[in-house]
Scaffold this active site. Structure first.
Site, PDB file in Angstrom:
ATOM      1  N   CYS B  82       0.795  -1.093   0.009  1.00  0.00           N
ATOM      2  CA  CYS B  82      -0.014   0.098  -0.069  1.00  0.00           C
ATOM      3  C   CYS B  82       0.865   1.341  -0.042  1.00  0.00           C
ATOM      4  O   CYS B  82       1.679   1.430  -0.992  1.00  0.00           O
ATOM      5  CB  CYS B  82      -0.938   0.069   1.206  1.00  0.00           C
ATOM      6  SG  CYS B  82      -2.466   1.118   1.044  1.00  0.00           S
ATOM      7  N   HIS B 175      -3.227  -5.289   1.780  1.00  0.00           N
ATOM      8  CA  HIS B 175      -2.657  -5.581   2.855  1.00  0.00           C
ATOM      9  C   HIS B 175      -2.575  -7.025   3.465  1.00  0.00           C
ATOM     10  O   HIS B 175      -3.428  -7.534   4.134  1.00  0.00           O
ATOM     11  CB  HIS B 175      -3.458  -4.681   3.946  1.00  0.00           C
ATOM     12  CG  HIS B 175      -3.420  -3.133   3.810  1.00  0.00           C
ATOM     13  ND1 HIS B 175      -2.174  -2.639   4.584  1.00  0.00           N
ATOM     14  CD2 HIS B 175      -3.979  -2.237   3.242  1.00  0.00           C
ATOM     15  CE1 HIS B 175      -2.348  -1.328   4.103  1.00  0.00           C
ATOM     16  NE2 HIS B 175      -3.492  -1.214   3.305  1.00  0.00           N
ATOM     17  N   GLU B 177      -0.948  -8.340   5.336  1.00  0.00           N
ATOM     18  CA  GLU B 177      -0.680  -8.412   6.834  1.00  0.00           C
ATOM     19  C   GLU B 177      -1.692  -8.592   7.800  1.00  0.00           C
ATOM     20  O   GLU B 177      -1.799  -8.896   8.959  1.00  0.00           O
ATOM     21  CB  GLU B 177       0.267  -7.479   7.467  1.00  0.00           C
ATOM     22  CG  GLU B 177      -0.170  -6.007   7.464  1.00  0.00           C
ATOM     23  CD  GLU B 177      -0.545  -5.296   6.117  1.00  0.00           C
ATOM     24  OE1 GLU B 177      -0.245  -6.201   5.160  1.00  0.00           O
ATOM     25  OE2 GLU B 177      -0.744  -4.170   6.164  1.00  0.00           O
TER      26      GLU B 177
END
Lengths: 279, 210
Positions: B82, B175, B177
């Site tokens: 991002c 994302h 994560e």
């Protein structure tokens, strides 16, 4: 993606630019900062659409704005205007003294304030996507945010040592939704991020909140009521990044001019406390 | 399976804690990077999502741009998610921030709108096998230009690239994560010198951060 940063209250485009240039991760669009709302009295409401549009058009970072507790129409309007986050805020005069907004009914995410774990879980149960401490907004005094951060951390740790069959009783005492209490007891943390707010006036205050477990800080009156807002804004952003590095904190705290004067909490009449609004 | 790799996660702002957590769960050491000296001895670096203007400002302020560029030039693995992707790009369509120009891609910030326009999309990612990846896009950027030496790893249904690789550098608009699926982190660890990525390995849920 607001973690590890500072969200700053701004009342016009120029302040918004100062905040963005200083490295703020977001700006909170307001007519008046909390210290001035406190000073002026009267009813404090959502900002005018022109003000919010002006700030949205000025910055490329996310823009937040406040609505009165329970004022779901102010929230509908902010969602319509494309605001990135709605803060259902005790800084404004509550519109509903019994109910908060049903935040699940919205697409836009909400941030709500709390003083303790029970309040945090009630707001999350209503659909808050982000929690912050209430502190005592506009006071420039960190003591209340510290109190609230410690209450939350302490209560979270205590929950994790209970057995499963003790959780219903814990939920009853917290006055919080049972399913959320179960999740929190298992995880040892809130299911949403927790930021600090209310009374941050110096880089040291910001770092203190981070070391007490906050994942970002909101800074309201603390920036634009100080004598050198641009410098203080930059310093607070740096302090949030280097919150565990005392050498860096000393460095960033030099040459900042005077912080906002602030108020001793004991000098605020109980009826004028903002943190007791919404519960 | 224990690997001694030490992967840095830029921690000046953003969701570095989530990346660190997934890295630890796949068996590598995760080191938070806030100053140039924290880059010493790393096998790779992740630049996480956050606010790209904040990231850019703090990277410049703390003289992190050059050391990170050197790390990439030495052939070490670098991955931007991002806002991290924005920082790695060669050019962006907006005026700021100034990207580092490490990957030959063009990027557009906030390509899908504001917070309410955030979305989730299942993607097939090249190199990750047949199972789709559930990708989370939050005020996401998109890749507008792909250089000759750049491979597109994944695209949206409308064809816009959202994951790319150039040598040992990777960039994703979304994302990874934030999901329990650690496959992209495992793939990155293989780029950083870890064991080869096995697309057939069973998916293991990453436990939540404690």
């Amino acid at each position: 993606m607001l973690k590890g940063g500072a969200v700053m209250d701004v009342t016009n485009a120029e302040q918004a630019r100062i905040a963005e240039d200083a490295g703020a991760v977001s700006v909170m669009a307001l007519e008046r900062v909390p210290a001035d709302i406190r000073r002026d009295g009267g009813v404090a409401r959502m900002s005018s659409p022109e003000k919010i549009r002006e700030i949205i058009e000025t910055v490329s970072i996310p823009v937040m704005a406040k609505v009165r507790i329970g004022h779901f129409v102010e929230a509908q309007m902010l969602q319509e205007m494309g605001v990135d986050f709605v803060d259902e805020s005790e800084v404004l005069t509550p519109a509903d003294e019994e109910n908060h907004i049903d935040k699940h009914a919205f697409e836009v995410p909400f941030v709500c304030g709390c003083r303790n774990l029970g309040e945090a879980l009630r707001r999350i149960g209503e659909g808050a996507a982000l929690i912050r401490t209430k502190g005592e907004a506009g006071s420039g005094n960190i003591v209340e945010a510290v109190r609230h951060l410690r209450h939350i951390g302490n209560a979270l740790r205590r929950l994790t040592i209970l057995t499963d069959d003790e959780l219903m009783s814990a939920a009853k005492e917290l006055r919080a939704p049972y399913e959320l209490v179960r999740i929190v007891a298992r995880e040892g943390r809130l299911p949403v991020p927790n930021f600090a707010a209310g009374g941050v006036a110096t880089p040291a205050d910001a770092a203190l909140c981070m070391q007490l477990g906050a994942e970002s800080v909101f800074v309201g009156s603390g920036i634009f009521k100080s004598t050198d807002p641009a410098q203080r804004a930059k310093a607070i952003v740096k302090a949030v990044t280097h919150y565990r590095d005392p050498a860096m904190l000393v460095e960033v705290s030099m040459g900042l001019g005077e912080p906002m004067r602030g108020l001793d909490i004991a000098s605020i009449p109980e009826a004028e406390l903002l943190q007791t609004r919404g519960n | 399976m224990f690997v001694q790799l030490n992967i840095g996660v830029l921690a000046v702002q953003g969701d570095f804690a989530e990346h660190s957590h997934v890295l630890r769960s796949v068996g590598v050491t995760a080191t938070e990077v806030r100053l140039p000296k924290h880059l010493d001895g790393l096998d790779g670096l992740i630049i996480p999502g956050g606010e790209s203007t904040t990231l850019s400002r703090l990277m410049s302020l703390y003289d992190l741009r050059d050391p990170v560029a050197e790390l990439a030039a030495r052939g070490q693995a670098v991955w931007g998610t991002c806002a991290g992707m924005i920082m790695l790009a060669n050019e962006i369509t907006e005026e700021d921030p100034v990207p580092m120009g490490l990957m030959d891609v063009g990027v557009q910030r906030n390509a899908f709108g504001r917070q309410v326009d955030s979305f989730e999309q299942n993607l097939l990612i090249q190199g990750l096998g047949d199972r789709e990846y559930h990708a989370i896009f939050i005020r996401a950027p998109v890749i507008t230009r792909v250089g000759d030496a750049v491979d597109v790893l994944a695209s949206l249904p409308d064809g816009r690239p959202v994951a790319v690789q150039q040598g040992k550098m990777m960039a994703t608009s979304f994302h990874p994560e934030l999901t329990a699926d650690a496959r992209i982190h495992r793939y990155f660890v293989s780029l950083a010198g870890g064991p080869p990525f096995d697309p057939e390995a069973p998916l293991i849920d990453t436990p939540r951060v404690r």
